[in-house]
Scaffold this motif. Structure first.
Motif, PDB file in Angstrom:
ATOM      1  N   TYR A 132     -26.223  13.679 -27.761  1.00  0.00           N
ATOM      2  CA  TYR A 132     -25.238  12.658 -27.437  1.00  0.00           C
ATOM      3  C   TYR A 132     -24.886  12.749 -25.952  1.00  0.00           C
ATOM      4  O   TYR A 132     -24.829  13.839 -25.401  1.00  0.00           O
ATOM      5  N   THR A 135     -18.963  10.278 -24.602  1.00  0.00           N
ATOM      6  CA  THR A 135     -18.286   9.506 -25.651  1.00  0.00           C
ATOM      7  C   THR A 135     -17.511   8.356 -25.011  1.00  0.00           C
ATOM      8  O   THR A 135     -16.928   8.535 -23.947  1.00  0.00           O
TER       9      THR A 135
ATOM     10  N   LEU B 129     -13.274  16.661 -24.400  1.00  0.00           N
ATOM     11  CA  LEU B 129     -14.571  16.548 -25.069  1.00  0.00           C
ATOM     12  C   LEU B 129     -15.307  15.245 -24.756  1.00  0.00           C
ATOM     13  O   LEU B 129     -16.524  15.211 -24.733  1.00  0.00           O
ATOM     14  N   TYR B 130     -14.558  14.179 -24.517  1.00  0.00           N
ATOM     15  CA  TYR B 130     -15.235  12.901 -24.257  1.00  0.00           C
ATOM     16  C   TYR B 130     -15.754  12.829 -22.829  1.00  0.00           C
ATOM     17  O   TYR B 130     -16.332  11.823 -22.439  1.00  0.00           O
ATOM     18  N   ARG B 131     -15.547  13.894 -22.052  1.00  0.00           N
ATOM     19  CA  ARG B 131     -16.062  13.925 -20.679  1.00  0.00           C
ATOM     20  C   ARG B 131     -17.256  14.872 -20.549  1.00  0.00           C
ATOM     21  O   ARG B 131     -17.575  15.332 -19.461  1.00  0.00           O
ATOM     22  N   TYR B 132     -17.896  15.188 -21.681  1.00  0.00           N
ATOM     23  CA  TYR B 132     -19.104  16.016 -21.659  1.00  0.00           C
ATOM     24  C   TYR B 132     -20.332  15.116 -21.739  1.00  0.00           C
ATOM     25  O   TYR B 132     -20.331  14.108 -22.440  1.00  0.00           O
ATOM     26  N   GLY B 133     -21.375  15.509 -21.027  1.00  0.00           N
ATOM     27  CA  GLY B 133     -22.658  14.841 -21.181  1.00  0.00           C
ATOM     28  C   GLY B 133     -23.501  15.590 -22.196  1.00  0.00           C
ATOM     29  O   GLY B 133     -22.968  16.301 -23.061  1.00  0.00           O
ATOM     30  N   GLU B 134     -24.808  15.455 -22.057  1.00  0.00           N
ATOM     31  CA  GLU B 134     -25.733  16.100 -22.989  1.00  0.00           C
ATOM     32  C   GLU B 134     -25.549  17.626 -22.974  1.00  0.00           C
ATOM     33  O   GLU B 134     -25.384  18.238 -21.924  1.00  0.00           O
ATOM     34  N   LEU B 162     -19.873  14.421 -15.379  1.00  0.00           N
ATOM     35  CA  LEU B 162     -19.611  14.951 -16.727  1.00  0.00           C
ATOM     36  C   LEU B 162     -19.774  16.470 -16.795  1.00  0.00           C
ATOM     37  O   LEU B 162     -20.541  17.063 -16.042  1.00  0.00           O
TER      38      LEU B 162
END
Lengths: 274, 274
Positions: A132, A135, B129-134, B162
């Protein structure tokens, strides 16, 4: 001591044994009632289910209370054990990070009890979590406000072959425009974005772009009520999912990137047959 | 019925009430013993702790068993309740997706009991958490094998501002090279990558590139034993974290992207003072 306890996603029994034992120690038990209240059916008799199961009265803390009056229960936590219950995992929402920062600044010791959240439970659809990208959040469009910052993020993710988890807007205890003008506090009825609305908005934005990051034929997975007994997971194109009634909230949507054979095998179980 | 039950991250009490009740119903209880066995101290008396707490004997299933002999316990699950316990959440590893696919193909009903996993519990460091990439995996380098596919992914993530979660290699029950040549099965002692080794390898790869995606001055967060009583979280530059002894496994590492003020406030609590 402030315990911030994740409740998981389904019902009162998704709490961990560690979380349950922490509640038993606490003099006061607060529960956030804004990010995803509906998961536990709190609108009706859900709260009393929780209270019965946890064996303690629960004080519902809405967004205003947590953001404006946190000092009050943090000062209780300086002298006694206080629990703050959170649907999903404690770090699913920015608000809870803020609460931890405030607590630490006041010298209150904080213990976190983790649990599942949509960020990892979405793995149930078969798309691997490490594939993923960022988000995104899809906000409700209004007549005058049609923000599209999610579009570029989805484009970046898909360019890299990554899946995109789309979190859909929740509007709980929003003051009405009228009440804001009058300085009173009247609230709009709660609204939860459906997968269908999300797809409509996604397609509307894509149509305004030259090279589109996705189309109505892009493979997606719609997930409703993840972790509940009646959860619903359907894989299909945006066009197909538009026609499906996913029922009660909460909904979320995954836009696929490049899929691997094992991911495809799992999606096959969920594929809609229309 | 096959119950795949996430145990969470810390100890035997991180199971959910729902998971515990499912175990009570099961005739056979298997537990995966390959992805992150050490979390529960299974090398010593940890297994008996689990057995005592869950009230059932547990059959350890190593990688070979799950990948080669799954049909055996899946056919048990056709006629009775079977539990398969997994550290973290059931969908943290590809192996478990494969197990679900096999079960469904054999007509075995599957129920998932979610829990926290490193993929969401890493939120404890304060990076949203919504600022993480792969997510990337860092494998142990050998003299002849120095794979660097993680590098490009980290570069992409950082270009987008990210954060990157780096999962560090675990080598459990790896056959020795010698034993492979002789057709016997002797195993290497288990190895768990430390944050220090991961950073050394990351810096080695960066030095071979012209424009580096990160340097020894890049801000990172090292996390050891997330979710345990003795978890350790330290924020600092790669250079600073290199000098820190994070103790027993499991370790993971986050390479920051662009941070927001609230994220910085949380990191300040974890910042190393050297």
């Amino acid at each position: 001591m402030l315990y911030i306890i994740g409740l998981g996603l389904g019902d009162e029994k998704d709490i961990t044994v560690k979380g349950l034992e922490a509640i038993e120690k606490c003099e006061k038990v607060y529960m956030e009632a804004y990010t995803s209240l509906l998961s536990f059916g709190l609108s009706s008799h859900g709260l009393s289910n929780l209270e019965k199961f946890y064996g303690k009265p629960i004080i519902l803390a809405d967004r205003e209370m947590v953001e404006e009056k946190a000092d009050q229960f943090l000062s209780q936590a300086q002298h006694s054990h206080v629990a703050f219950l959170v649907v999903g995992d404690p770090f699913g929402a920015t608000t809870h990070t803020d609460l931890v920062v405030r607590a630490k600044k006041m010298g209150v010791e904080v213990k976190i009890v983790h649990n599942a959240s949509v960020m990892n439970a979405v793995g149930i659809c078969g798309l691997q979590l490490y594939r993923y990208g960022e988000t995104v959040s899809i906000p409700f469009f209004t007549d005058t406000w049609r923000p599209d910052s999610f579009y570029e993020k989805i484009r970046e993710n898909r360019n890299l072959g990554l899946h995109t988890l789309c979190l859909l807007d929740i509007r709980v205890k929003e003051p009405t425009l009228e009440s804001l003008c009058r300085g009173r506090k009247d609230y709009e009825p709660p609204r939860y974005m459906t997968i269908n609305t999300a797809i409509e908005q996604l397609l509307e934005i894509a149509q305004t772009r030259e090279e589109s990051a996705y189309t109505e034929d892009t493979e997606c997975v719609g997930l409703a009520r993840i972790g509940s007994e009646d959860q619903m997971v359907v894989a299909g194109t945006m066009k197909q999912l538009l026609l499906i009634d996913f029922g009660a909230p909460l909904h979320c949507l995954v836009i696929t990137g490049k899929t691997h054979p094992l991911e495809e095998e799992m999606l096959d179980f969920y594929r809609c047959r229309t």
